[in-house]
Structures are given as structure tokens and as C-alpha cells.
Scaffold this motif. Structure first.
Motif, PDB file in Angstrom:
ATOM      1  N   TYR A   1       0.834  -1.205   0.000  1.00 19.72           N
ATOM      2  CA  TYR A   1       0.000   0.000   0.000  1.00 19.72           C
ATOM      3  C   TYR A   1       0.869   1.257   0.000  1.00 19.72           C
ATOM      4  CZ  TYR A   1      -3.374   3.535   1.434  1.00 19.72           C
ATOM      5  OH  TYR A   1      -4.143   4.668   1.494  1.00 19.72           O
ATOM      6  N   VAL A   2       1.893   1.276   0.832  1.00 18.78           N
ATOM      7  CA  VAL A   2       2.789   2.438   0.905  1.00 18.78           C
ATOM      8  C   VAL A   2       3.481   2.650  -0.444  1.00 18.78           C
ATOM      9  CG1 VAL A   2       4.915   3.333   1.965  1.00 18.78           C
ATOM     10  CG2 VAL A   2       3.113   2.346   3.403  1.00 18.78           C
ATOM     11  N   ALA A   3       3.950   1.592  -1.062  1.00 20.89           N
ATOM     12  CA  ALA A   3       4.637   1.714  -2.353  1.00 20.89           C
ATOM     13  C   ALA A   3       3.679   2.228  -3.439  1.00 20.89           C
ATOM     14  CB  ALA A   3       5.242   0.372  -2.756  1.00 20.89           C
ATOM     15  N   VAL A   4       2.498   1.656  -3.509  1.00 18.40           N
ATOM     16  CA  VAL A   4       1.532   2.050  -4.541  1.00 18.40           C
ATOM     17  C   VAL A   4       1.017   3.468  -4.297  1.00 18.40           C
ATOM     18  CG1 VAL A   4      -0.761   1.554  -5.504  1.00 18.40           C
ATOM     19  CG2 VAL A   4       0.878  -0.316  -5.127  1.00 18.40           C
ATOM     20  N   THR A   5       0.688   3.794  -3.050  1.00 17.32           N
ATOM     21  CA  THR A   5       0.181   5.141  -2.790  1.00 17.32           C
ATOM     22  C   THR A   5       1.261   6.197  -2.955  1.00 17.32           C
ATOM     23  OG1 THR A   5       0.474   4.869  -0.390  1.00 17.32           O
ATOM     24  CG2 THR A   5      -1.746   4.429  -1.311  1.00 17.32           C
ATOM     25  N   GLY A   6       2.520   5.819  -2.829  1.00 16.65           N
ATOM     26  CA  GLY A   6       3.600   6.753  -3.128  1.00 16.65           C
ATOM     27  C   GLY A   6       3.531   7.197  -4.581  1.00 16.65           C
ATOM     28  N   VAL A   7       3.246   6.266  -5.472  1.00 16.37           N
ATOM     29  CA  VAL A   7       3.094   6.584  -6.893  1.00 16.37           C
ATOM     30  C   VAL A   7       1.838   7.428  -7.100  1.00 16.37           C
ATOM     31  CG1 VAL A   7       2.772   5.641  -9.208  1.00 16.37           C
ATOM     32  CG2 VAL A   7       4.313   4.483  -7.600  1.00 16.37           C
ATOM     33  N   VAL A   8       0.750   7.037  -6.459  1.00 16.29           N
ATOM     34  CA  VAL A   8      -0.517   7.766  -6.607  1.00 16.29           C
ATOM     35  C   VAL A   8      -0.376   9.211  -6.124  1.00 16.29           C
ATOM     36  CG1 VAL A   8      -2.931   7.887  -5.831  1.00 16.29           C
ATOM     37  CG2 VAL A   8      -1.935   5.674  -6.493  1.00 16.29           C
ATOM     38  N   VAL A   9       0.259   9.405  -4.971  1.00 17.40           N
ATOM     39  CA  VAL A   9       0.472  10.758  -4.442  1.00 17.40           C
ATOM     40  C   VAL A   9       1.293  11.577  -5.440  1.00 17.40           C
ATOM     41  CG1 VAL A   9       1.700  12.078  -2.661  1.00 17.40           C
ATOM     42  CG2 VAL A   9       0.178  10.196  -2.005  1.00 17.40           C
ATOM     43  N   TYR A  10       2.345  10.977  -5.984  1.00 15.65           N
ATOM     44  CA  TYR A  10       3.163  11.696  -6.965  1.00 15.65           C
ATOM     45  C   TYR A  10       2.323  12.076  -8.188  1.00 15.65           C
ATOM     46  CZ  TYR A  10       6.095  12.659 -10.908  1.00 15.65           C
ATOM     47  OH  TYR A  10       6.615  13.259 -12.025  1.00 15.65           O
ATOM     48  N   LEU A  11       1.564  11.134  -8.717  1.00 15.62           N
ATOM     49  CA  LEU A  11       0.757  11.421  -9.913  1.00 15.62           C
ATOM     50  C   LEU A  11      -0.271  12.516  -9.644  1.00 15.62           C
ATOM     51  CD1 LEU A  11       0.222   7.810 -11.301  1.00 15.62           C
ATOM     52  CD2 LEU A  11       1.709   9.606 -12.243  1.00 15.62           C
ATOM     53  N   MET A  12      -0.819  12.531  -8.430  1.00 17.46           N
ATOM     54  CA  MET A  12      -1.822  13.545  -8.106  1.00 17.46           C
ATOM     55  C   MET A  12      -1.204  14.936  -7.922  1.00 17.46           C
ATOM     56  SD  MET A  12      -4.491  11.486  -5.663  1.00 17.46           S
ATOM     57  CE  MET A  12      -5.817  12.705  -5.789  1.00 17.46           C
ATOM     58  N   ILE A  13       0.008  14.989  -7.393  1.00 15.57           N
ATOM     59  CA  ILE A  13       0.615  16.314  -7.121  1.00 15.57           C
ATOM     60  C   ILE A  13       1.518  16.786  -8.259  1.00 15.57           C
ATOM     61  CG2 ILE A  13       2.688  15.565  -5.877  1.00 15.57           C
ATOM     62  CD1 ILE A  13       1.980  17.863  -3.832  1.00 15.57           C
ATOM     63  N   SER A  14       1.917  15.899  -9.143  1.00 14.58           N
ATOM     64  CA  SER A  14       2.875  16.272 -10.190  1.00 14.58           C
ATOM     65  C   SER A  14       2.452  17.467 -11.059  1.00 14.58           C
ATOM     66  CB  SER A  14       3.228  15.057 -11.065  1.00 14.58           C
ATOM     67  OG  SER A  14       2.109  14.599 -11.766  1.00 14.58           O
ATOM     68  N   PRO A  15       1.172  17.671 -11.336  1.00 15.97           N
ATOM     69  CA  PRO A  15       0.835  18.862 -12.141  1.00 15.97           C
ATOM     70  C   PRO A  15       1.150  20.190 -11.421  1.00 15.97           C
ATOM     71  CG  PRO A  15      -0.989  17.312 -12.140  1.00 15.97           C
ATOM     72  CD  PRO A  15       0.012  16.819 -11.133  1.00 15.97           C
ATOM     73  N   TYR A  16       1.398  20.140 -10.119  1.00 16.68           N
ATOM     74  CA  TYR A  16       1.594  21.364  -9.340  1.00 16.68           C
ATOM     75  C   TYR A  16       3.067  21.648  -9.025  1.00 16.68           C
ATOM     76  CZ  TYR A  16      -3.297  20.356  -9.092  1.00 16.68           C
ATOM     77  OH  TYR A  16      -4.592  20.054  -9.437  1.00 16.68           O
TER      78      TYR A  16
END
Length: 179
Positions: free
Chosen positions: A162-177
Motif C-alpha cells: 500500500y505504501v509503495a503504490v500510494t507513493g506513486v498515486v500521491v506523486y501522480l496527483m501532485i505532479s501537475p503542481y
């Protein structure tokens, strides 16, 4: 006796490491090298790299479970050791980025912002909780206490994944900013 002494030997170290990592990361997160006179460029290229490392970690974890379910202990051990090394590499890059760059604010609004913060908060809390779990799981394998290793691995694996996958998800969500 060998197993008990090995596990006892590492138990204090596990406690120290599991306590120090979150504390040091929190402290270093607020330290900016430029505040100490270091003329360093922001390491703005790191977030996609360490997000990628999180993704690779997730794949390695799943491959490790498949390996052990297929009875391949040697491959399982190499994959789990690799997952730990990848997690350490992530941590070093994450801290380096935050010591050289200002934090990026999430720019989404409404439900997306709520979802982002739920994922982020759960990711952070579980990333702290998984440290001792990974270390205990690893030491039990080294101690050849495979029944106890398997028992705790059933808890460690989904949290680490979960930590590994959500690390990617968090990055994808914040990357436009990112600036």
C-alpha cells in the motif's frame, strides 16, 4: 538459542531505527541547505525518479510473494532484500529533494483534494508503521524462524505494498503542481 540471540541482538536496533527514521526525516524535511549557506540547485528531477522507485518496489514485492508461493526461497530472499534497498534509495532521494526544494502544495479542489489528503495521510502514517514491520519480518527470516516470519509477513506485505503504490498515486496527483 542462535535464533533467540539473533532476534534479541537486532530488537534494540529495530526500535532505534524505527524511531530515528521518522524523527530524522521530519527534522530534515524542515531543513533547507540554502538556509545554511549552501548554494545548491533544487533537485527537482528527483520526484519522478523516487515515484518510479516506489512503483518498482511494488512490483518487486508482488514478485517476492509469487516466488515464495512457488517455493523459490532464494529468489524470494533476493527480491525482498531488493525491496528494502529500493525503499532506502527512495528515502534518501526523498529527503535530498526536500532539503533542496520548497514543498509543493496540492492545487486540486473539492473531492479530489479530500481524496488526495486521505491517501497522503494514510501513506505517511503507514510508511512509519511499516518500518519496524519490515525489519522484524526480515530478522525473523534471517533467524530462520519461518513460521513467525510468515505470520508477520502477512501483515507487513499489504501495508508495504500500500505504501509503495500510494507513493506513486500521491506523486501522480501532485505532479501537475510542481514548479
Amino acid at each position: 538459542m542462535k535464533e533467540n540471540s539473533l532476534e534479541q541482538k537486532y530488537s534494540k536496533l529495530i526500535i532505534i531505527v524505527s524511531t530515528l527514521i521518522p524523527v530524522v526525516v521530519a527534522l530534515l524535511f524542515s531543513v533547507k541547505l540554502k538556509d545554511f549557506g549552501f548554494n545548491v540547485e533544487p533537485l527537482s528531477f528527483l520526484p519522478p525518479i523516487y515515484a518510479g522507485i516506489n512503483g518498482i518496489t511494488a512490483i518487486v514485492l508482488v514478485a517476492g510473494v509469487i516466488a515464495i508461493k512457488n517455493g523459490n526461497k532464494a529468489l524470494h530472499q533476493r527480491l525482498m532484500t531488493s525491496a528494502i534497498a529500493l525503499s532506502v534509495a527512495f528515502l534518501v532521494m526523498y529527503v535530498a529533494y526536500h532539503m533542496t526544494s520548497d514543498s509543493t502544495k496540492f492545487g486540486g479542489e473539492g473531492v479530489v483534494k479530500f481524496v488526495y489528503f486521505i491517501i497522503l495521510i494514510s501513506h505517511i502514517l503507514l510508511s512509519i508503521a511499516v518500518i519496524p514491520l519490515v525489519l522484524i519480518t526480515y530478522v525473523r527470516a534471517l533467524s530462520e524462524k519461518f513460521d513467525q516470519h510468515k505470520k508477520i509477513a502477512r501483515i507487513t506485505f499489504p501495508i508495504w505494498l500500500y505504501v509503495a503504490v500510494t507513493g506513486v498515486v500521491v506523486y501522480l496527483m501532485i505532479s501537475p503542481y510542481y514548479v
